[in-house]
Scaffold this active site. Structure first.
Site, short mmCIF file in Angstrom:
data_model
loop_
_atom_site.label_atom_id
_atom_site.label_comp_id
_atom_site.label_asym_id
_atom_site.label_seq_id
_atom_site.Cartn_x
_atom_site.Cartn_y
_atom_site.Cartn_z
N CYS A 43 0.83 -1.21 0.00
CA CYS A 43 0.00 0.00 0.00
C CYS A 43 0.86 1.26 0.00
CB CYS A 43 -0.95 0.00 1.18
SG CYS A 43 -0.18 -0.41 2.73
N HIS B 173 -1.83 6.62 4.37
CA HIS B 173 -0.37 6.75 4.37
C HIS B 173 -0.02 8.08 3.71
CE1 HIS B 173 -0.09 2.77 5.84
NE2 HIS B 173 0.28 2.12 4.75
C1 2RA Z 1 2.06 -1.49 6.38
N1 2RA Z 1 2.42 -1.34 4.02
O1 2RA Z 1 1.55 -0.36 6.36
C2 2RA Z 1 2.17 -2.26 5.09
C3 2RA Z 1 0.96 -3.05 4.79
N2 2RA Z 1 0.82 -4.20 5.48
O2 2RA Z 1 2.46 -2.05 7.41
#
Ligand code: 2RA
Length: 344
Positions: free
Chosen positions: A150, A242
């Protein structure tokens, strides 16, 4: 007629988000849910501690969960969405492909295997042709397609939009939501009022997956993009979304205005869940940061903003919903791409 699909790892954070996205989907009909052996035989409502921001769809709650083995899943399932832990995925996904199932997987195992397409449809849908190589080499009747991490999905589309300027060096620093670690991935005591300055394995995923996604497939072999990528990943106390800070040095001159125009114009595919536009650019002069706006494309769009020139190239910030645009949503988009390209 809707395609019959199953969810492998249905009780985890991404599995639950997959169910939320697939249940109303007109092209897919959820016909199987799998989880650990200890959950097999229970109803989904009994097996899953549902924590998604909407109620369990009624008919889903009453479905019986099976173990995650090919013999337990109906063989008239056309497509499996996998959100298994990578250690389990590495073992059982090939078994499902061997048994003839097509698998669209978010699990991190095999993403970098040379015969496994790692795909973001708006960027490298042509890499699906790798499946011919995969079938020749592995002899599977099924197929395995991966979506990237992601945090990779959050920044690579913004790079693809400006790739014509010649990507040379990319630095990315992430501020990643707790939900990316799964429901039990980070203890609340560990993260409340704290920031964790290294996630481990995330950094390598961003540095390697980005170069595969932006690579070229000539019909026989995939060559990874030669840009240099350095990533530093952090965990922060936010639930979803994110946020990433990116610095890019390019061969040709690239102004913030050029980059904003290219990102706004980056074409999205006309897949059912493809966001239009793929990238929402916020570039008012006072450098507003991208904002998590779940109503933008139902959380499927990426926000970019704060574009500026620096001694280290163009700098900007980008943000994506890590389980709707990333993880579950990314697997659903790849499922739509497989459907559109006749693989189901
Ligand atoms: C995290 N990108 O955010 C990874 C997804 N499992 O930990």
């Amino acid at each position: 007629m809707a395609v019959r699909v199953g969810v492998l790892g249905a009780t985890g954070a991404v599995g639950q988000r997959l169910i939320q996205l697939l249940e109303p989907h007109p092209d897919f009909d959820i016909a199987a849910l799998t989880a650990s052996d200890s959950s097999a035989g229970k109803t989904y409502r009994q097996a899953a501690k549902w924590r998604v921001d909407s109620p369990i769809p009624n008919d889903i709650g009453e479905m019986t969960v099976t173990a995650t083995e090919p013999g337990e899943v109906p063989d008239d399932i056309d497509l499996l969405f996998s959100s298994l832990p990578s250690s389990i995925g590495a073992e059982v996904e090939p078994a499902f492909c061997e048994a003839g199932y097509v698998v669209s997987s978010n699990s991190s195992n095999s993403r970098m295997a040379e015969d496994v397409p790692l795909v973001i449809p708006e960027i490298n849908a042509d890499h699906l042709d790798l499946l011919e190589v995969q079938r020749d080499e592995r002899g599977w009747d099924g197929a395995l397609v991966k979506n990237p991490n992601c945090s990779t999905i959050t920044f690579v589309p913004t790079l693809a939009a400006i790739a014509e300027y010649g990507l040379e060096k990319v630095h990315v620093s992430t501020l990643q939501a707790v939900s990316g670690a799964g429901y039990d991935g980070v203890s609340s005591m560990e993260i409340i009022d704290n920031a964790i300055p290294y996630i481990g394995s995330e950094e390598d995923k961003l540095e390697t997956e980005s170069r595969k996604l932006l690579g070229e497939f000539d019909g026989a072999e995939l060559s990874h993009n030669e840009m240099a990528v350095s990533a530093s990943c952090n965990r922060i106390p936010t639930i979803d979304g994110h946020l990433e800070n990116v610095w890019v040095e390019t061969e040709d001159e690239l102004t913030p205005a050029d980059a904003a125009e290219a990102m706004r114009a980056f074409p999205s595919l006309d897949l059912r869940s493809s966001p239009e536009p793929l990238i929402h650019v916020f570039d008012e002069p006072d450098r507003p940061q991208p904002r998590m706006d779940r109503t933008v494309g139902d959380g499927m769009a990426i926000a970019a903003g704060g574009l500026q020139e620096t001694p280290f190239g163009l700098q900007y910030n980008c943000l994506a919903h890590n389980t709707i645009r990333g993880a579950a949503g990314a697997s659903v988009l790849n499922g739509e791409l497989l459907l559109e390209n006749g693989y189901l």
